[in-house]
Design a protein around this motif. Structure first.
Motif, PDB file in Angstrom:
ATOM      1  N   ALA A  37      -6.797  -1.056  -0.001  1.00  0.00           N
ATOM      2  CA  ALA A  37      -6.775  -2.309   0.751  1.00  0.00           C
ATOM      3  C   ALA A  37      -8.079  -3.075   0.566  1.00  0.00           C
ATOM      4  O   ALA A  37      -8.075  -4.290   0.350  1.00  0.00           O
ATOM      5  CB  ALA A  37      -6.526  -2.035   2.230  1.00  0.00           C
ATOM      6  N   LEU A  38      -9.192  -2.361   0.645  1.00  0.00           N
ATOM      7  CA  LEU A  38     -10.487  -3.018   0.474  1.00  0.00           C
ATOM      8  C   LEU A  38     -10.641  -3.583  -0.933  1.00  0.00           C
ATOM      9  O   LEU A  38     -11.153  -4.690  -1.117  1.00  0.00           O
ATOM     10  CB  LEU A  38     -11.621  -2.033   0.761  1.00  0.00           C
ATOM     11  N   GLU A  39     -10.180  -2.840  -1.932  1.00  0.00           N
ATOM     12  CA  GLU A  39     -10.301  -3.318  -3.300  1.00  0.00           C
ATOM     13  C   GLU A  39      -9.452  -4.563  -3.515  1.00  0.00           C
ATOM     14  O   GLU A  39      -9.907  -5.539  -4.111  1.00  0.00           O
ATOM     15  CB  GLU A  39      -9.874  -2.227  -4.290  1.00  0.00           C
ATOM     16  N   MET A  40      -8.215  -4.535  -3.015  1.00  0.00           N
ATOM     17  CA  MET A  40      -7.341  -5.701  -3.174  1.00  0.00           C
ATOM     18  C   MET A  40      -7.924  -6.923  -2.456  1.00  0.00           C
ATOM     19  O   MET A  40      -7.943  -8.037  -2.992  1.00  0.00           O
ATOM     20  CB  MET A  40      -5.950  -5.394  -2.617  1.00  0.00           C
ATOM     21  N   ALA A  41      -8.396  -6.714  -1.227  1.00  0.00           N
ATOM     22  CA  ALA A  41      -8.954  -7.830  -0.464  1.00  0.00           C
ATOM     23  C   ALA A  41     -10.209  -8.382  -1.142  1.00  0.00           C
ATOM     24  O   ALA A  41     -10.426  -9.599  -1.161  1.00  0.00           O
ATOM     25  CB  ALA A  41      -9.272  -7.389   0.964  1.00  0.00           C
ATOM     26  N   SER A  42     -11.030  -7.489  -1.710  1.00  0.00           N
ATOM     27  CA  SER A  42     -12.256  -7.946  -2.370  1.00  0.00           C
ATOM     28  C   SER A  42     -11.959  -8.773  -3.606  1.00  0.00           C
ATOM     29  O   SER A  42     -12.785  -9.579  -4.035  1.00  0.00           O
ATOM     30  CB  SER A  42     -13.132  -6.753  -2.749  1.00  0.00           C
ATOM     31  N   LEU A  75       0.821  -1.209   0.000  1.00  0.00           N
ATOM     32  CA  LEU A  75       0.000   0.000   0.000  1.00  0.00           C
ATOM     33  C   LEU A  75       0.857   1.262   0.000  1.00  0.00           C
ATOM     34  O   LEU A  75       0.342   2.368   0.157  1.00  0.00           O
ATOM     35  CB  LEU A  75      -0.917   0.006   1.222  1.00  0.00           C
ATOM     36  N   ALA A  76       2.182   1.096  -0.211  1.00  0.00           N
ATOM     37  CA  ALA A  76       3.094   2.240  -0.164  1.00  0.00           C
ATOM     38  C   ALA A  76       2.765   3.277  -1.221  1.00  0.00           C
ATOM     39  O   ALA A  76       2.950   4.483  -1.010  1.00  0.00           O
ATOM     40  CB  ALA A  76       4.535   1.760  -0.333  1.00  0.00           C
ATOM     41  N   ASP A  77       2.285   2.828  -2.374  1.00  0.00           N
ATOM     42  CA  ASP A  77       1.987   3.761  -3.463  1.00  0.00           C
ATOM     43  C   ASP A  77       0.542   4.254  -3.440  1.00  0.00           C
ATOM     44  O   ASP A  77       0.137   5.005  -4.326  1.00  0.00           O
ATOM     45  CB  ASP A  77       2.260   3.091  -4.815  1.00  0.00           C
ATOM     46  N   ALA A  78      -0.209   3.844  -2.450  1.00  0.00           N
ATOM     47  CA  ALA A  78      -1.619   4.241  -2.375  1.00  0.00           C
ATOM     48  C   ALA A  78      -1.802   5.299  -1.299  1.00  0.00           C
ATOM     49  O   ALA A  78      -2.666   5.192  -0.429  1.00  0.00           O
ATOM     50  CB  ALA A  78      -2.488   3.027  -2.079  1.00  0.00           C
ATOM     51  N   GLU A  79      -0.987   6.345  -1.351  1.00  0.00           N
ATOM     52  CA  GLU A  79      -0.986   7.349  -0.295  1.00  0.00           C
ATOM     53  C   GLU A  79      -2.310   8.101  -0.196  1.00  0.00           C
ATOM     54  O   GLU A  79      -2.716   8.519   0.878  1.00  0.00           O
ATOM     55  CB  GLU A  79       0.167   8.334  -0.512  1.00  0.00           C
ATOM     56  N   ALA A  80      -2.971   8.291  -1.336  1.00  0.00           N
ATOM     57  CA  ALA A  80      -4.207   9.076  -1.314  1.00  0.00           C
ATOM     58  C   ALA A  80      -5.321   8.361  -0.560  1.00  0.00           C
ATOM     59  O   ALA A  80      -6.076   8.977   0.198  1.00  0.00           O
ATOM     60  CB  ALA A  80      -4.659   9.390  -2.744  1.00  0.00           C
ATOM     61  N   ASP A  81      -5.426   7.048  -0.755  1.00  0.00           N
ATOM     62  CA  ASP A  81      -6.524   6.295  -0.123  1.00  0.00           C
ATOM     63  C   ASP A  81      -6.090   4.848   0.132  1.00  0.00           C
ATOM     64  O   ASP A  81      -6.539   3.933  -0.540  1.00  0.00           O
ATOM     65  CB  ASP A  81      -7.765   6.327  -1.012  1.00  0.00           C
TER      66      ASP A  81
END
Length: 317
Positions: free
Chosen positions: A242-247, A231-237
């Motif tokens: 995380a929810l999208e990847m887990a889904s 999630l290092a590159d997902a600074e904005a949200d």
């Protein structure tokens, strides 16, 4: 041993069992009580009774106890109950009974069917009843297990709702109501079918991945589960990412060490509660993901880029 992302009740660390309909069959008919006190409406009886005038409420509780005692005196053992308890005993697995019945009726039925109630037996005399999650939390705590590692076996909707609220896997037995099928992790036509499955377990798709597998197939989940996404590159949200990847079935999410959930990141996602602002990002993500995708691991890790396989990246574009 069945490995994540798949599951089977045979891998649970403890079993919580409903009483009436799972171990003892008392064939209770609440229809007359519904008509007498609630105009025939299908309401949760114990909860609805709290809104009755005091005298009516007392009369209701007398009547429901009388009904339960009448059923208890005619109780029979549910087919498969002995085998289930034998299976638990062979493996040394702790188990408890959690019921909405009052204890006197449970004890009477137990004596009729020749079954000894376990030390951890919760009735409505003991506080909040299913589907309140507190009843299941109290039982799992008494057994010394985390709710997420236990399984609840029930035959009614309140059992399934209670388990889902408590963060516990659930098994539906003895009922085949199509309107309930979205609630349990797995359903068996009869308790004997559950016992057969416990003796020869096969990997089952957990509740949280049911729609994903229905839409994309079991092989998709198997491939996605092996990915580790940073999630290092997902600074904005980071929460939304995380929810999208887990889904999509990703099994491992990594968070930069020391990162915290900023106010801007909190505003970008409606999911976490306000109290998570300023907390370690790994804890905020772990809490939210744990609620919805309990098998996913969230860890702190230096560096790393999002490892997006080509077939998964195509979906995200």
């Amino acid at each position: 041993m069945i490995a994540a992302p798949f599951w089977h009740p045979a891998g649970a660390s403890a079993f919580l069992l409903d009483w009436d309909g799972v171990l003892a069959e008392t064939s209770l008919d609440f229809g007359p009580l519904r008509r007498r006190y609630f105009g025939g409406r299908r309401v949760p009886l114990l909860e609805a009774a709290e809104g009755l005038p005091e005298e009516e409420r007392r009369a209701f509780h007398r009547d429901v106890e009388a009904l339960e005692m009448e059923g208890a005196r005619q109780a029979t053992l549910v087919p498969g109950a002995d085998e289930l308890l034998g299976w638990l005993a062979e493996r040394g697995l702790p188990w408890a009974v959690v019921s909405r019945n009052f204890r006197g009726a449970m004890e009477e039925a137990a004596s009729r069917i020749g079954l000894t109630l376990p030390p951890v037996t919760l009735s409505r005399d003991d506080g909040p009843v299913k589907p309140a999650p507190e009843a299941l939390w109290r039982a799992s705590d008494a057994l010394g297990v985390d709710p997420s590692s236990a399984v609840f076996v029930g035959d009614f909707l309140y059992d399934l709702i209670g388990a889902r609220r408590a963060g516990m896997r659930s098994v539906l037995v003895q009922r085949a109501d199509p309107s309930w099928i979205e609630w349990p992790d797995v359903a068996f036509p009869a308790l004997t079918d559950l016992v057969d499955s416990l003796s020869d377990p096969e990997p089952l798709v957990p509740w949280e991945y049911r729609d994903l597998v229905r839409e994309r197939g079991r092989s998709w989940l198997e491939r996605a589960w092996g990915l580790s996404v940073s999630l290092a590159d997902a600074e904005a949200d980071p929460i939304g990412c995380a929810l999208e990847m887990a889904s999509l079935g990703v099994g491992r999410l990594t968070v930069p060490p020391g990162a915290t959930l900023s106010p801007l990141q909190w505003k970008a996602s409606a999911a976490p509660a306000r109290r998570w602002m300023g907390e370690p990002l790994s804890l905020a993500v772990g809490h939210l993901i744990g609620e919805r995708y309990p098998l996913v691991s969230v860890v702190e890790q230096e560096g790393g880029e999002a490892e997006i396989a080509p077939w998964l990246g195509g979906v995200l574009r």
